[in-house]
Design an enzyme around this catalytic site. Structure first.
Site, PDB file in Angstrom:
ATOM      1  N   HIS A  94      50.220 -13.719 -67.147  1.00 55.55           N
ATOM      2  CA  HIS A  94      49.915 -13.845 -65.724  1.00 55.55           C
ATOM      3  C   HIS A  94      48.849 -14.929 -65.636  1.00 55.55           C
ATOM      4  O   HIS A  94      47.669 -14.660 -65.446  1.00 55.55           O
ATOM      5  CB  HIS A  94      49.393 -12.502 -65.192  1.00 55.55           C
ATOM      6  N   ARG A 144      49.452  -8.036 -53.355  1.00 56.28           N
ATOM      7  CA  ARG A 144      48.330  -8.961 -53.310  1.00 56.28           C
ATOM      8  C   ARG A 144      48.649 -10.312 -53.933  1.00 56.28           C
ATOM      9  O   ARG A 144      48.239 -11.344 -53.393  1.00 56.28           O
ATOM     10  CB  ARG A 144      47.093  -8.342 -53.947  1.00 56.28           C
ATOM     11  N   THR A 145      49.387 -10.346 -55.012  1.00 57.10           N
ATOM     12  CA  THR A 145      49.704 -11.647 -55.605  1.00 57.10           C
ATOM     13  C   THR A 145      50.623 -12.440 -54.685  1.00 57.10           C
ATOM     14  O   THR A 145      50.443 -13.647 -54.477  1.00 57.10           O
ATOM     15  CB  THR A 145      50.346 -11.465 -56.980  1.00 57.10           C
ATOM     16  N   LYS A 202      72.901  -7.169 -56.105  1.00 52.39           N
ATOM     17  CA  LYS A 202      74.363  -7.168 -56.121  1.00 52.39           C
ATOM     18  C   LYS A 202      74.901  -7.562 -57.484  1.00 52.39           C
ATOM     19  O   LYS A 202      76.085  -7.835 -57.633  1.00 52.39           O
ATOM     20  CB  LYS A 202      74.892  -8.130 -55.052  1.00 52.39           C
ATOM     21  N   ARG A 246      57.676 -13.883 -59.967  1.00 50.54           N
ATOM     22  CA  ARG A 246      57.217 -12.702 -60.696  1.00 50.54           C
ATOM     23  C   ARG A 246      58.455 -11.923 -61.105  1.00 50.54           C
ATOM     24  O   ARG A 246      59.401 -11.787 -60.322  1.00 50.54           O
ATOM     25  CB  ARG A 246      56.318 -11.827 -59.826  1.00 50.54           C
TER      26      ARG A 246
END
Lengths: 505, 276
Positions: free
Chosen positions: B98, B20-21, B48, B70
């Site tokens: 946040h 959703r974000t 990697k 994020r």
């Protein structure tokens, strides 16, 4: 190879008096000698302190340039690299510092430091191990710990332990408190340390085995040590300068260089540590030298590895304790040299008269970690880089060791060249002021000897000694071009001309 | 962002799974007419073994006009922001912060209650692991509200009172006379005995039931940053309350707030007068 005789003149002993010291055959031959043997080399200490070479109890890397810079002549190597759990590795590690540094490996208490089966402690002792250590973590199993303590004690070895309860500290990267909560870091309560100490003290009380807690950093942990000492238990404990001078405020802004093990504590605990240094509860000041490069530190906080370089700054930070009145100079070198040497069964003792009797001819391993004391203050401040991690953090410190002689002697430079105040790494110690002496008594005098005439300090802190000015180079000096050379176009573009960043259409 | 301006590039770099974000930021960027590119950690060179700093330098070299990040580690977004030239928006870093969630929550409260000051706001649930809680505590205390934290002792952060909140372990007590009840998501892995005995016990003690919600002020609203565990931290009848649940409005405001953030942070780049 026979050492040439060395006379250190005008040195200040830790007891306070000024004396000359004659060294012959690698040993202290005489204090204030009447006769100086032929061929003796003289070092003028200019009234700086003559102190024993630092015995750094618990380093994680054999970092010779750092140790030389820091006045460390003997280092007890923690068993984590390797790990040092068999006699062959111990023997090899013991040779790691030769010829001009003693490395005393600490034997891993258990195989692979896994905390389950006893390692070959007896054979490792024969191979040169001076004590037993549990490494970066403690032995979780109390039964194993009990056997390690008893076994090491039967061999006359001290067990050096890490004190953090692994159940409480699992996954934690900081100490519980406002800082950890605000930063959103996984944290563990500070009592994790006291709990580990309490268990080990109970085992010590039962077995009578000698134990040394490498880092005790909380008020509650120190209270337990204090009480155990009062009961006469064979307990000692140490600390690093980081835990004395930094609290968890230092991890603000996610500064990974301040991620340590055990983590930095709150301000109250830090003050309790300073008080414990002053009242004698803390016996050892060690660097915990654990250099970390950018690969280990330029990461999000929780992913960065704990550890900080500290060998270069150990003495300098210790001298801050003297400046701030927490300890006397003589006691500082008990913390730095005499007690660690005793725990490792080494002969190093500080040359002290009046305070500690006459220096004994058998007391080898001294360094001049000198400095001048003027106007009641310790001398000129140097700026040292405090860590090898990211983000320059500078701190003004008081003086430093300038030289050490193969287990040996040195003098503080009093050098006015700022470059000389920086820690040297990677074999650059030739830059250091004064002379450095390699093993076998080969003296390497400084290219720029000290000017015997003191100069007023520009910082108004009294007099200091500077190096004689560099002799003029016989080669013609290149003149630096001044200003913009003709025909050189300014390559800076105005922002408004930028095709993308310029003004909008 | 006015139409007709040269298109900007916004990179959504998500090192932690999010639906959703990510969607909210993507829609916000696209509504502003920007080119939005999504980077998922699963597809990236992070797998990697590339370090975060190298990834940041790579993103920087691509000359994005804004980067939305994020990450699962506290402080990681700040670390990247130090290394890139363009604005960086924190879409959540570990347990740390946040910020856009706090802004959208404040906006939702203001739209519903007419103000965001002098209110009593109870933040309930897994506060220990919640970046939403930390950002909301910072924003709502700053705006002059009384913030309460209601959580089981195992999920209450140490020294949380130092963030100027009152801590409650009893849900009924914590909800008393609250204007806003802000529920937090409880991660499934916390319910397996490590922090809590079981989901049903959590629901019994800390779940927002209609009866519990009655303890709040009449007209109090209930918020949830989503996604919800219906029947665990919140009952469906409360979550779906036609007038008092703001959960869908929060999602709506999320897009608006993120549009505003992207707009403001790219004004300098777009040469909007007064933003140099």
């Amino acid at each position: 190879m026979e050492l040439s005789p060395l006379l250190i003149a005008n040195a200040r002993l830790l007891g306070g008096e000024t004396a000359s010291l004659l060294v012959a055959g690698g040993r202290i031959a005489a204090l204030n000698p009447q006769q100086i043997p032929d061929g003796a080399e003289t070092v003028d200490a200019h009234g700086q302190w003559l102190a024993p070479g630092i015995v750094d109890l618990g380093v994680f890397a054999t970092d010779k340039p750092a140790f030389h810079f820091g006045g460390i002549t003997r280092a007890a190597l923690m068993p984590d690299g390797g790990p040092l759990d068999n006699p062959g590795l111990v023997e090899r590690a013991a040779k790691g510092g030769k010829p001009d540094l003693w490395v005393h490996p600490l034997a891993a208490a258990t195989k692979g430091l896994a905390g389950r089966e006893l390692a070959e402690i007896g054979l490792m002792k024969q191979a040169g191990a001076r004590a037993v250590a549990t490494g970066r973590s403690r032995i979780a199993d109390a039964g194993v710990m009990r056997r390690v303590l008893a076994y090491a004690a039967s061999l006359g070895l001290v067990t050096i332990v890490h004190a953090e309860d692994e159940g409480l500290t699992a996954g934690a990267v900081a100490t519980d408190g406002e800082m950890a909560t605000r930063l959103g870091l996984a944290s563990a309560p500070a009592i994790a340390e006291a709990m580990a100490i309490a268990r080990d003290l109970a085992l010590v009380e039962e077995s009578g085995a000698a134990i040394h807690f490498r880092q005790v950093t909380t008020a509650r942990g120190l209270d337990l040590i204090r009480a155990a000492k009062a009961r006469g238990l064979p307990v000692t404990c140490g600390i690093t300068p980081a835990h004395l001078f930094l609290s968890d405020n230092a991890i603000g802004d996610f500064r990974t260089f301040a991620r340590l093990s055990p983590p930095l504590r709150g301000e109250d605990d830090r003050k309790a540590c300073l008080a414990a240094v002053a009242d004698g509860t803390i016996d050892v000041l060690a660097s915990g030298h654990d250099p970390r490069g950018p690969e280990d530190k330029r990461l999000p906080f929780a992913e960065a590895l704990p550890g900080m370089a500290g060998a270069e700054t150990l003495l300098a930070m210790g001298l801050q304790l003297v400046r701030d009145g927490h300890v006397s100079a003589a006691r500082l070198f008990d913390l730095l040299a005499a007690t660690p040497a005793r725990l490792l069964g080494l002969p190093a003792r500080p040359p002290r008269r009046g305070a500690g009797g006459r220096p004994h001819p058998d007391r080898r391993g001294h360094a001049l970690a000198g400095r001048r004391q003027e106007n009641g203050r310790l001398g000129r401040k140097h700026t040292l880089r405090r860590h090898a991690g990211p983000g320059p953090r500078h701190r003004n410190v008081e003086g430093r060791a300038a030289d050490s002689v193969s287990g040996g002697f040195g003098v503080e430079s009093g050098c006015s060249d700022k470059r000389h105040a920086l820690p040297f790494r990677g074999g650059q110690r030739d830059l250091a002021a004064c002379c450095l002496v390699a093993a076998g008594g080969v003296h390497r005098p400084c290219a720029r000897p000290m000017d015997p005439t003191p100069t007023p300090s520009p910082e108004g802190e009294g007099l200091y000694f500077r190096h004689r000015p560099k002799p003029a180079s016989p080669l013609p000096q290149k003149k630096k071009p001044v200003g913009t050379p003709a025909g050189f176009k300014k390559n800076r573009m105005a922002l408004s001309d930028h095709p993308v960043l310029g003004s909008p259409p | 962002m006015t139409t007709g301006s040269p298109s900007l590039t916004i990179i959504n770099a998500f090192f932690e799974n999010s639906t959703r974000t990510l969607l909210s930021f993507e829609i916000a960027g696209k509504r502003l007419g920007a080119d939005v590119v999504n980077m998922h950690a699963a597809q990236s060179s992070v797998k990697k073994g590339e370090t975060l700093i190298d990834t940041a330098m790579t993103l920087n070299a691509m000359r994005a006009d804004a980067i939305v990040i994020r990450h699962h580690s506290s402080g990681a977004v700040g670390l990247i922001a130090d290394k890139v030239d363009c604005p960086v928006l924190n879409a959540g870093d570990g347990r740390h912060e946040h910020p856009t969630q706090a802004l959208l929550d404040a906006l939702t409260i203001r739209r519903r209650l007419g103000k965001v000051e002098g209110l009593t706001i109870a933040i309930c649930g897994d506060v220990l692991h919640s970046r939403v809680a930390r950002s909301n505590i910072l924003a709502l205390t700053l705006l002059g509200n009384e913030v309460r934290v209601v959580a089981p002792p195992t999920l209450t952060p140490p020294a949380i009172e130092r963030m100027h909140v009152t801590s409650f372990t009893d849900m009924d007590e914590g909800l008393k006379d609250a204007d806003v009840v802000m529920m937090l998501r409880l991660q499934n892995e916390r319910m397996d005995g490590a922090y809590l005995p079981s989901a049903r016990e959590y629901h019994a003690l800390y779940g927002l039931t209609p009866q519990r919600f009655e303890r709040a002020k009449p007209g109090a609203i209930v918020m949830h940053p989503g996604p919800m565990n219906r029947g665990v931290e919140i009952d469906s009848s409360v979550a779906d309350h036609p007038t008092r649940s703001t959960i869908t409005e929060q999602v709506e405001m999320g897009v608006a707030v993120r549009m505003a953030c992207l707009d403001i942070l790219t004004r300098r780049k777009r040469g909007v007068p007064g933003w140099n």
